[in-house]
Design an enzyme around this catalytic site. Sequence first.
Site, PDB file in Angstrom:
ATOM      1  N   ASP A  78      36.250  25.469  65.749  1.00 38.22           N
ATOM      2  CA  ASP A  78      37.343  26.206  66.387  1.00 38.22           C
ATOM      3  C   ASP A  78      38.258  25.301  67.187  1.00 38.22           C
ATOM      4  O   ASP A  78      39.460  25.546  67.284  1.00 38.22           O
ATOM      5  CB  ASP A  78      36.765  27.297  67.307  1.00 38.22           C
ATOM      6  CG  ASP A  78      36.448  28.567  66.535  1.00 38.22           C
ATOM      7  OD1 ASP A  78      36.167  28.465  65.325  1.00 38.22           O
ATOM      8  OD2 ASP A  78      36.468  29.646  67.140  1.00 38.22           O
ATOM      9  N   CYS A 119      27.927  26.512  66.080  1.00 30.34           N
ATOM     10  CA  CYS A 119      29.216  26.824  66.691  1.00 30.34           C
ATOM     11  C   CYS A 119      29.662  28.272  66.507  1.00 30.34           C
ATOM     12  O   CYS A 119      28.947  29.098  65.972  1.00 30.34           O
ATOM     13  CB  CYS A 119      30.254  25.825  66.204  1.00 30.34           C
ATOM     14  SG  CYS A 119      29.974  24.176  66.922  1.00 30.34           S
ATOM     15  N   ASP A 120      30.901  28.530  66.923  1.00 33.34           N
ATOM     16  CA  ASP A 120      31.372  29.852  67.339  1.00 33.34           C
ATOM     17  C   ASP A 120      31.120  30.991  66.358  1.00 33.34           C
ATOM     18  O   ASP A 120      30.519  32.000  66.696  1.00 33.34           O
ATOM     19  CB  ASP A 120      32.874  29.780  67.633  1.00 33.34           C
ATOM     20  CG  ASP A 120      33.205  28.847  68.773  1.00 33.34           C
ATOM     21  OD1 ASP A 120      32.443  27.894  68.994  1.00 33.34           O
ATOM     22  OD2 ASP A 120      34.218  29.055  69.443  1.00 33.34           O
ATOM     23  N   CYS A 191      30.593  22.335  72.500  1.00 35.38           N
ATOM     24  CA  CYS A 191      31.342  21.943  73.700  1.00 35.38           C
ATOM     25  C   CYS A 191      30.576  22.295  74.971  1.00 35.38           C
ATOM     26  O   CYS A 191      29.946  23.343  75.067  1.00 35.38           O
ATOM     27  CB  CYS A 191      32.717  22.584  73.678  1.00 35.38           C
ATOM     28  SG  CYS A 191      33.685  22.104  72.224  1.00 35.38           S
ATOM     29  N   GLU A 444      42.365  32.629  68.125  1.00 37.98           N
ATOM     30  CA  GLU A 444      42.119  32.358  69.541  1.00 37.98           C
ATOM     31  C   GLU A 444      43.377  31.776  70.178  1.00 37.98           C
ATOM     32  O   GLU A 444      44.114  31.030  69.536  1.00 37.98           O
ATOM     33  CB  GLU A 444      40.961  31.373  69.713  1.00 37.98           C
ATOM     34  CG  GLU A 444      39.620  31.958  69.372  1.00 37.98           C
ATOM     35  CD  GLU A 444      38.475  31.011  69.644  1.00 37.98           C
ATOM     36  OE1 GLU A 444      37.331  31.461  69.564  1.00 37.98           O
ATOM     37  OE2 GLU A 444      38.707  29.826  69.931  1.00 37.98           O
ATOM     38  N   SER A 470      39.420  31.781  73.226  1.00 43.59           N
ATOM     39  CA  SER A 470      38.283  30.870  73.247  1.00 43.59           C
ATOM     40  C   SER A 470      37.386  31.233  74.414  1.00 43.59           C
ATOM     41  O   SER A 470      37.835  31.784  75.427  1.00 43.59           O
ATOM     42  CB  SER A 470      38.793  29.433  73.429  1.00 43.59           C
ATOM     43  OG  SER A 470      37.762  28.590  73.881  1.00 43.59           O
TER      44      SER A 470
END
Length: 554
Positions: A78, A119-120, A191, A444, A470
Amino acid sequence: MRSDNIKRGLERAPHRSLLKAVGLTDEEMNLPFIGVVNSWNEIIPGHIHLDKLADAVKAGIRMAGGVPFEFNTIGICDGIAMGHTGMKNSLPSRELIADSIELMVEAHQFDGMVMIPTCDKIVPGHLMAAGRLDIPAIVVTGGPMMPGIVGDEPRDVISLFEAVGARRSNKLTDQDLKNLEDYACCGAGSCAGLFTANTMACVTEALGMSLPGCGTAHAVDARKIRIAKQSGMKILELVKKEIKPGRIVTEESFDNAIRIDMAIGGSTNTALHLPAIAAEFGLDLPLLRFDEISKETPHLINLRPGGSRYLIDFERAGGVHAIMQRLQERLNLDVMTVTGKSLGENLREYIIINPRTNQEIIATPDSPVHAEGGIAVLRGSLAPDGSVIKQTAVSQKMQRYSGPARVFDSEELAMRAIMENKIKSGDCIIIRYEGPKGGPGMREMLSPTAAIAGMGLIDSVALITDGRFSGGTRGPCIGHVSPEAAEGGPIALVHDGDTIEIDIPARVLSLKVSQEELEKRRKMWKAPASRVTKGYLARYQKQVGSGDKGAIIL
């Protein structure tokens, strides 16, 4: 065994021959076949190490008497997709990931699976597949990145997004920006703050689908390798005992997961992903359930982006199960987990190895960071079906707000106005036609929200969108406005200068325009032509549902 469908009997001799072509022995034909579902690739920092985690998982499977078969799914970063047309592909990838897992598992009749995402959209895609398939499954999330150190302070990728605005306002030099670019993101892992990837990892653990400690064990920590091996071993026990995801993921465990999400101040994207996951488990999870639980759940740890702590601080304080220990009187303790034990049993056995750090970083329910949880659901004339905001990342000054609308029909147009210093203190930015259908893909909006923060406008400018944010977004930023503009929702009828009112404590988002005037505007409104005409996004646009129901494929 389920895998007997591809390896038992006279008529399966061709199938056994093909399996022997990949190296299987006659002895292995008698063992459970376990799918190792890996989202490793070479472009996502959160996924570059998953090949090593898969090796550890496979070692655990073999130690426990199973046969592992690794296969891969796609995965989108992302952060790299942010702020341009590439972000349209991120949320739609969630469904494609779930579909691809379903096809591989059903075609090859695995007895169980260990899923390795980070991840997302990738974690929810895996969990959706687990619910749809309902074979024994366990999730090993890849773990957070360590924060970088720049200017003697810990930093993360959000520092860069905000630095863009700060540089535009001459609050940073070119060298300051270069230093952040070179050192803020320092290696493998998701992150370093509590953004969507790490929120979903924590939620997965809270759901009971990962082993205790998995959600916050860092990518570079050998503990993550050990958890991967243990997960590989544990899946054989789940297969033997026929403990399937449908027995673990229930209405009660969703309530637990939402409560932990509220207590840690997680990403607003969980309000999209958890309803989508619930749907695959045959459960209904209305958006208002998030608000109900948030109102009765204290916020107990102040992590980035709302606070100053990083995931490494949360890990050293004991992680998800430490928060659950704080809140155990408010949790459903009888729910089953992938340990083969109940949540209550897991909590009794969970050891806090850094008790002083635990006390310093994780607040108590009697003295919380905030009295309510991270997410608030706002409704009103601008969002009749709901919208979401991370209320714990909004200053007290902006909990109630009224200001003039500045309307933009795309993220790019809004970003251009922000970077050209055309947004002033007190404005309310409206970004529309970025919803699930309108985008398509519900992008996002981290680039504009971070630029606003970097320019020092975070306590005086609001941003409202039918897109999403985000997990790194902070400030008075309201997303998931439903119905979306492309469906003719009220956000499509806003004009420049209209007064917008936000009242987070009262859960209200209002467009201060008379009903008569709105009806006049509605008669003049025409749905815009689609921005895509072919490919996956065109198919997605035709099938996707509303953001308030998880933006799932109907």
